[in-house]
Design an enzyme around this catalytic site. Sequence first.
Site, PDB file in Angstrom:
ATOM      1  N   GLU A 256      -0.396   8.102  -0.549  1.00 36.55           N
ATOM      2  CA  GLU A 256      -0.813   8.946  -1.685  1.00 36.55           C
ATOM      3  C   GLU A 256      -1.655   8.149  -2.684  1.00 36.55           C
ATOM      4  O   GLU A 256      -2.693   8.613  -3.150  1.00 36.55           O
ATOM      5  CB  GLU A 256       0.395   9.551  -2.398  1.00 36.55           C
ATOM      6  CG  GLU A 256       1.549   9.999  -1.511  1.00 36.55           C
ATOM      7  CD  GLU A 256       1.201  11.043  -0.494  1.00 36.55           C
ATOM      8  OE1 GLU A 256       0.366  11.914  -0.781  1.00 36.55           O
ATOM      9  OE2 GLU A 256       1.755  10.992   0.623  1.00 36.55           O
TER      10      GLU A 256
ATOM     11  N   PHE B   3      -2.489  15.521   6.383  1.00 31.56           N
ATOM     12  CA  PHE B   3      -2.780  15.538   4.942  1.00 31.56           C
ATOM     13  C   PHE B   3      -1.854  16.458   4.159  1.00 31.56           C
ATOM     14  O   PHE B   3      -2.168  16.863   3.049  1.00 31.56           O
ATOM     15  CB  PHE B   3      -4.255  15.893   4.666  1.00 31.56           C
ATOM     16  CG  PHE B   3      -5.227  15.077   5.462  1.00 31.56           C
ATOM     17  CD1 PHE B   3      -5.324  13.712   5.254  1.00 31.56           C
ATOM     18  CD2 PHE B   3      -6.020  15.648   6.436  1.00 31.56           C
ATOM     19  CE1 PHE B   3      -6.193  12.927   6.004  1.00 31.56           C
ATOM     20  CE2 PHE B   3      -6.894  14.878   7.190  1.00 31.56           C
ATOM     21  CZ  PHE B   3      -6.986  13.523   6.973  1.00 31.56           C
TER      22      PHE B   3
ATOM     23  N   THR C 281      -3.857  -1.177   9.470  1.00 37.14           N
ATOM     24  CA  THR C 281      -3.726   0.274   9.297  1.00 37.14           C
ATOM     25  C   THR C 281      -3.601   0.620   7.806  1.00 37.14           C
ATOM     26  O   THR C 281      -4.024   1.689   7.383  1.00 37.14           O
ATOM     27  CB  THR C 281      -2.520   0.829  10.095  1.00 37.14           C
ATOM     28  OG1 THR C 281      -1.361   0.086   9.756  1.00 37.14           O
ATOM     29  CG2 THR C 281      -2.765   0.738  11.583  1.00 37.14           C
TER      30      THR C 281
ATOM     31  N   ARG D  93       5.272  -5.305  -0.081  1.00 39.34           N
ATOM     32  CA  ARG D  93       4.829  -6.068   1.081  1.00 39.34           C
ATOM     33  C   ARG D  93       4.086  -5.149   2.038  1.00 39.34           C
ATOM     34  O   ARG D  93       4.566  -4.058   2.362  1.00 39.34           O
ATOM     35  CB  ARG D  93       6.048  -6.688   1.775  1.00 39.34           C
ATOM     36  CG  ARG D  93       5.765  -7.368   3.077  1.00 39.34           C
ATOM     37  CD  ARG D  93       4.862  -8.591   2.938  1.00 39.34           C
ATOM     38  NE  ARG D  93       5.532  -9.738   2.351  1.00 39.34           N
ATOM     39  CZ  ARG D  93       4.928 -10.585   1.481  1.00 39.34           C
ATOM     40  NH1 ARG D  93       3.684 -10.382   1.110  1.00 39.34           N
ATOM     41  NH2 ARG D  93       5.595 -11.608   0.982  1.00 39.34           N
TER      42      ARG D  93
END
Lengths: 339, 747
Positions: free
Chosen positions: B710, B246, B639, B633
């Site tokens: 983000e 993070f 994920t 894309r």
Amino acid sequence: MNPFQFTRVTTPKAAISAVTKESGTYFLAGGTNLIDLMKREVIVPERLVDINKLPLATIEKTSTGLRIGAMAKNSTVAEHELVKKNFPLLSQALNAGASAQLRNMATVGGNMMQRTRCSYFYDNSMPCNKRSPVQAGPDKGQPNGPNGCGAIGGYNRMHAIFGTSEKCIAVHPSDMCIALVALDATVNVSGPKGDRKIPFADFHRLPGDAPQKDNTLQPGELIMSIDLPMNDFAKNSHYLKVRDRASYAFALVSVGVGVDMKGKTIQNVRLAMGGVAHKPWRLTEAEQFLTGKPATEDNFKQAAMLAMKGAKGYGENDFKLTLAPNSIVEALKIATTTA
Amino acid sequence: MTKDTKNPPIDRVDGRMKVTGGAKYFAEFTMPSMTYCVIVSSDIAKGSIASIDTKKAENAPGVVGVFTHQNMPAIPGWDAPAQGNGNGPPPGPPSGGEKYRILHTKEILFDGQPIAMVVADTFERATYAASLVKATYTKQTARTDLTKHLADGVTPKGERAADYVRGTADGYKTAPVTLEANYTIPIEVHNPMEMHGILAHWEGDDKLMIYAKTQGVKATQRAMAQAFKINPDNIRVHTEFMGGGFGMALRTWPQETAVVAISRKIGRPVKLVMTRSQMFTLVGHRPRTVQTINMGADTNGKLVGIAHAATGETASYEDFTEGTVNMTKFMYDCPNVSTRYKIVPLDRGVPIWMRGPGEATGAFALESAMDEMAHKLNLDPIEFRLRNYTETDPEHNRPYSDKNLKEAYQRGADAIGWNKRSNQPSSNRDGEWLIGYGMSSGTFNASRGQATARAILNADGSLTVQCGVTDIGPGSGTAMAMIAHNVLGVPVDKIKVEYGDTSLPNAPMQGGSTITSTVGSAVYDVCTTVKNTLADMATKSGSPLANSKANDLTLADGMLYLEADRSKKVAVADLMRSNNLPAIDKTQQSKGGSEGEKYSMYSFSVHFVQVRVHPVTGVVRVSKAVSVADSGRIVSPNTAASQMIGGVAGGIGMALTEEAVIDHRFGRYINNNLADYHVATSADVPHTETIVIDKPDPYINPMGAKGMGEIALIGFAAAVSNAVFNATGQRIRDLPITPDKVMQKLV
């Protein structure tokens, strides 16, 4: 963490004698609070007596109600058929506490013995009269860091509004104990001087001049079991917990309610609050007011007002002066509308 | 080849290892004669050590050494100037400040600062010995409260940190409808599950092996090379798996360098695993930030002006800056925009980027203000945004490379059931609960950096792809496998992806949502080179495809085909055998061109939430969440969706629960543990619907993929706050939105 001696016992007698014999000796049950305190060196035991092998985990019917062994796990009690059927308030309160992992380790006796979560208590560099009593001594606790009360004038958002003293404004963190005090439980203890019964409302104490003492247990005494008398609150009970997140957070305010309804009338009621005092806070005056009255929002509000007599905020926890009565009314509403 | 087709969802390539215990994290490595280091942290936030007694600790069982400012081995490279933020010794001090060197002087500059590092033969003995180190202090008053010291703000260095004006700075004042609002966010702490630390072992006088928790193995390698003045090639750093970063592992922290120095001094491997409370003080945090937005609009809902001022905290010994006000400069079509960004040096540990970094902070203010203005104008918040939509970047006066935000607004609105929302607050109830809907947008810079990848195609048809990037969890390895598969047609289960080690080709840190673009492009390019090599061989005389043009060939399932006539083909294995090649092994450096100068490249997101607010107790629950990503894309849909769900969880924490609290009398945290610092639990996070626009960016890279780490978080807190307003008619501008704040507004 400091080195300590570790003994495992299999009989209550051996446990009591081991703790009585030498000071600095602590019972170790689920360890969910004591181990944290040891890691932070808030408590520095010289000896731990592991009581997990004691045969005290039984939950059984008695002639007057239910007996819960002190070593029964929180999760076991919460899911027990007799508890869910006859004392749903206790089941709800237990499930509102901690996390599933902690409830699987924590015991009923240990839950009663858990220390406050006051941040100042947990940091040896901060002033705390509970951790570091003014006059330290064998039965007055060990001096550990500066004394004083960091929470007064500091971060006290989580702190007490009832029964505080100038030495301490910490709260008792348990959810389970709120249900137990509402349900008129009795604590069975055994000690070097024999067995005795303590009404649950007298088990925990207010801080006064000795905030290092959380409860009225005498040195060496061991909690054996809890007795719950049968009641007529099972149909209309509710544990309301207001907290900062949906799980694994201590109560800002919690309210345990059990009502015996006849039609729309309150025949009998039990009310207790958590997150507001150094001990589980029973609302006797509000109970008396509500007894025999119709279950209306107006009556709930009046009861809540009575309950708030003597409440005092310390700045950051002033919101509790509103949240507490709001929560009382809300919990009563939910409990009295439960089918 | 990949740009024009959507990618199928494939399983996370490291998933099996992670759930079966096969994935080894830094702290799990052991070495012969390894020792354990425990940090003793300062009890005060400002002052100096008057005395420090280490005798008892030194004499405790198993202790190998106790290091303080009195005997800390020198770190040779730390006298040289720093080379880049986070990539070397502590950067130079800000004007007037002091430099922080770990265990260097008796001065205490922040709470939790290491005053001793204790090394013993077991972790338990080191922990015990650390408790025996006793220090006394000369205390000074610590300045830790940003709110009290706002006047001390300074404008930091850096081009985009300077004051910005487009049109007239206070142009908003001329508008018929104006708004002024202050927004604050508290200190947030990353709190990944995995504790920070390092394991260092000197294999020779100038040969170093490191297992670390770092978001960039190469950056750690460079930092250690500079600190110890040795050749970077003699340093190997390994971080294959990470239990959450993070942003906290985007630099080499001084205690890591200290462990390496201590290891050299004692001649044994040293492992440091920090405690949870040290995770609050020694590895950065999201800085507390106070913001003001002034906004003006005309009665048609057209923005006239925005002025955005932000002040964040930094350390007295180091400047930390982030892009807090950047979004305001380009997000909306608005003639008059000004921004001002300042930092206040405090007696605190230095902050570090935390997911979404400054943009998440700034988006809370901007996207809340947009909602407030929409309400003043009696406009739907989406409609207000559409009236101020811009297809070109007004900050840089150039087109966006790609922007599909309108579609994102629409799809998110459909998914949340936006038509159930009333523009009139508190008009939606379910029993006692008030229901509200809120939305916000987010954006973050998209870019393509430089990376090198290696691809080894074996004659048996298997493929190994290598790059020295750290996969901190978003699924970079999976994306690499997908890209390699798309270029070379090798089945995913025959692709081995290797990453997280400095022995592999060069890659940047994993941070700032750049890795799929940067490393993915390198994988694309090197795999394309392998493919071209095959095509060259295939079109040579003697091959079934002789005289075909390489461009007319298609590679799939281990065969090269002539696309126009698929009966003409050759097996890759046969081709390699006939050329006497056991493998085709290529390494290639890859970087973007000048597209970043012609276009403004951003990823965009839209967040929608439904909240339930209990007016009596003030409890807020996010009952539904929809996140839409417009990030080019999508390379790995599974994920990517996981990353978006993680953004929602982090966003709920930012909006409702997370706050690190300081008692300013002591300058110390009072909730430095996971019981009292509330990250969102599973019970706080509802079912989250993730939507990807999945249209390729034509310019950014060969895959058309942009980052989404983000944007998954940026703006989310505003969506929650806006929904709380829609539910209650009350606006809470001070995060987190806890029950006490809500209840008091509604009394």
